[in-house]
Design a protein around this motif. Structure first.
Motif, short mmCIF file in Angstrom:
data_model
loop_
_atom_site.label_atom_id
_atom_site.label_comp_id
_atom_site.label_asym_id
_atom_site.label_seq_id
_atom_site.Cartn_x
_atom_site.Cartn_y
_atom_site.Cartn_z
N LEU A 182 0.93 -1.26 0.05
CA LEU A 182 0.09 -0.16 0.19
C LEU A 182 0.84 1.40 -0.04
O LEU A 182 0.46 2.21 -0.61
N PRO A 183 1.81 1.32 0.76
CA PRO A 183 2.54 2.54 0.76
C PRO A 183 3.37 2.94 -0.44
O PRO A 183 3.20 3.98 -1.31
N GLY A 184 3.82 1.91 -1.39
CA GLY A 184 3.97 2.10 -2.83
C GLY A 184 2.90 2.52 -3.69
O GLY A 184 3.15 3.33 -4.56
N LEU A 185 2.00 1.64 -3.43
CA LEU A 185 0.81 1.88 -4.53
C LEU A 185 -0.03 3.39 -4.27
O LEU A 185 -0.52 3.84 -5.09
N SER A 186 0.37 3.93 -3.17
CA SER A 186 -0.04 5.26 -2.69
C SER A 186 0.69 6.30 -3.64
O SER A 186 0.05 7.14 -4.37
N ASN A 187 1.79 6.06 -3.88
CA ASN A 187 2.70 6.93 -4.86
C ASN A 187 2.50 6.59 -6.24
O ASN A 187 2.35 7.54 -6.94
N VAL A 188 2.11 5.42 -6.56
CA VAL A 188 1.51 5.15 -7.95
C VAL A 188 0.41 5.94 -8.35
O VAL A 188 0.24 6.54 -9.17
N TRP A 189 -0.62 5.76 -7.14
CA TRP A 189 -1.99 6.44 -7.55
C TRP A 189 -1.74 8.17 -7.68
O TRP A 189 -2.40 8.71 -8.37
N MET A 190 -0.59 8.62 -6.77
CA MET A 190 -0.49 10.15 -7.03
C MET A 190 0.20 10.28 -8.30
O MET A 190 -0.34 11.31 -9.22
N LEU A 191 0.94 9.46 -8.83
CA LEU A 191 1.42 9.63 -10.21
C LEU A 191 0.35 9.42 -11.24
O LEU A 191 0.23 10.18 -12.42
N ILE A 192 -0.72 8.72 -10.96
CA ILE A 192 -1.95 8.66 -11.91
C ILE A 192 -2.61 10.01 -11.84
O ILE A 192 -3.17 10.53 -12.90
N VAL A 193 -2.79 10.33 -10.70
CA VAL A 193 -3.58 11.54 -10.45
C VAL A 193 -2.92 12.54 -11.40
O VAL A 193 -3.55 13.59 -12.09
N LYS A 194 -1.54 12.88 -11.39
CA LYS A 194 -1.17 13.98 -11.97
C LYS A 194 -1.11 13.74 -13.53
O LYS A 194 -1.01 14.67 -14.06
N ALA A 195 -1.13 12.59 -13.76
CA ALA A 195 -0.92 12.28 -15.39
C ALA A 195 -2.38 12.68 -15.97
O ALA A 195 -2.35 12.68 -17.12
N THR A 196 -3.47 12.62 -15.14
CA THR A 196 -4.60 13.03 -15.62
C THR A 196 -4.68 14.55 -16.33
O THR A 196 -5.49 14.80 -17.08
N SER A 197 -3.91 15.14 -15.95
CA SER A 197 -3.57 16.36 -16.66
C SER A 197 -3.41 16.32 -18.20
O SER A 197 -3.26 17.48 -18.89
N LEU A 198 -2.85 15.20 -18.75
CA LEU A 198 -2.56 15.01 -20.03
C LEU A 198 -3.94 14.60 -20.88
O LEU A 198 -3.69 14.36 -21.91
N LEU A 199 -4.94 14.49 -20.25
CA LEU A 199 -6.13 14.02 -21.15
C LEU A 199 -6.40 15.12 -22.36
O LEU A 199 -7.16 14.43 -23.30
N SER A 200 -6.25 16.41 -22.36
CA SER A 200 -6.56 17.18 -23.03
C SER A 200 -5.58 16.94 -24.56
O SER A 200 -6.10 17.19 -25.90
N LEU A 201 -4.48 15.99 -24.28
CA LEU A 201 -3.59 15.59 -25.48
C LEU A 201 -4.95 14.45 -26.58
O LEU A 201 -4.47 14.31 -27.62
N LEU A 202 -5.71 13.85 -26.02
CA LEU A 202 -6.67 12.90 -26.81
C LEU A 202 -8.05 13.55 -26.99
O LEU A 202 -8.83 12.94 -27.02
N GLN A 203 -7.77 15.02 -27.22
CA GLN A 203 -8.91 15.74 -27.57
C GLN A 203 -10.22 15.56 -26.80
O GLN A 203 -11.47 15.67 -27.07
#
Length: 270
Positions: A182-203
């Motif tokens: 879970l501690p490592g997966l929490s870091n992965v989750w934060m990376l996913i949240v930040k990566a959602t700012s790229l959604l505009s690249l997919l129109q």
């Protein structure tokens, strides 16, 4: 004072702003679906890396090692486009006649009947799968390490009771590894949240795209300059939004880790 409040209320509740508020759901849905798929691919990759068969171990190792090295933006652009054109190629091979191919003026697809028009929902699903594939590679390493952290004595006891290797993996290791993962997966989750700012690249008209549109200098022929460059104000709203999501995520993972660690803490006290 009353006029100012009425003005700002009408401005912040016009059609474009309401659409911007509604677009927050795309960010939340992409993060949740991408996180769930990342855990799924992480479990699958870690299972392959723990396999007794060399080809399966190589597949798991290749996935966790290679995909992590691909830039997020590149994979985010490549996978949806490749999937879309792959589907169009498959459809074209079934329905496109030589006459339709000869009449087609565009370079792609081979015939207009094979053209796959993607909407926001389809792009959102492809974006979530992209997030799951990329960050599933990170989750694979996290889960693989957590599986190896489960006490060996418990695994030996399970084998002594006659459990098969698959039963030991799914009934003992995976059920007990969460407290370590879970501690490592929490870091992965934060990376996913930040990566959602790229959604505009997919129109996808997401929160970042709308913030840029609404904050850009607005000029109307009948009125003149409505407002100057206000993008920093809209980006500040996004900044606060992501900080709030981060804070809520940390509280949620703390609660989950306390829940998952109850048995281990009790055993440690004994």
């Amino acid at each position: 004072m009353t006029d100012d409040i009425a003005y700002w209320f009408s401005y912040l509740t016009n059609g474009k702003h309401l659409t911007w508020y509604a677009s927050f759901q795309f960010t939340v849905l992409a993060a949740l679906m991408g996180g769930a798929l990342a855990v799924f691919f992480g479990l699958l990759g870690a299972t392959l890396k723990n396999s007794r068969f060399l080809p399966l171990r190589l597949i798991g190792t290749f996935y966790s090692s290679i995909v992590r090295g691909v830039p997020d933006v590149l994979f985010f652009l490549f996978f949806p486009l490749a999937f879309e054109q792959g589907v169009e190629w498959l459809v074209a091979s079934q329905i496109c006649t030589p006459e339709a191919i000869a009449a087609q003026t565009a370079a792609w697809p081979p015939c207009k009947e094979a053209n796959w028009f993607l909407g926001t929902t389809e792009y959102l699903i492809l974006a979530s799968v992209s997030l799951g594939l990329v960050y599933g590679a990170f989750a694979t390493n996290v889960i693989h390490g957590a599986l190896r952290s489960v006490p060996a004595g418990q695994l030996e006891a399970a084998r002594a009771f006659g459990m098969s290797p698959g039963q030991v993996l799914w009934r003992i290791q995976i059920r007990q590894m969460w407290v370590y993962a879970l501690p490592g997966l929490s870091n992965v989750w934060m990376l996913i949240v930040k990566a959602t700012s790229l959604l505009s690249l997919l129109q996808i008209a997401d929160i970042v795209l709308w913030a840029d549109r609404l904050g850009a200098p607005n000029f109307l022929p009948a009125v003149g300059l409505v407002h100057e460059d206000w993008r920093w104000r809209y980006y500040l709203v996004l900044f606060v939004f992501y900080i709030l999501v981060t804070w809520l995520s940390e509280r949620a993972f703390e609660a989950i880790m306390r829940r998952a660690g109850k048995g281990i803490l009790s055993e440690a006290r004994v």
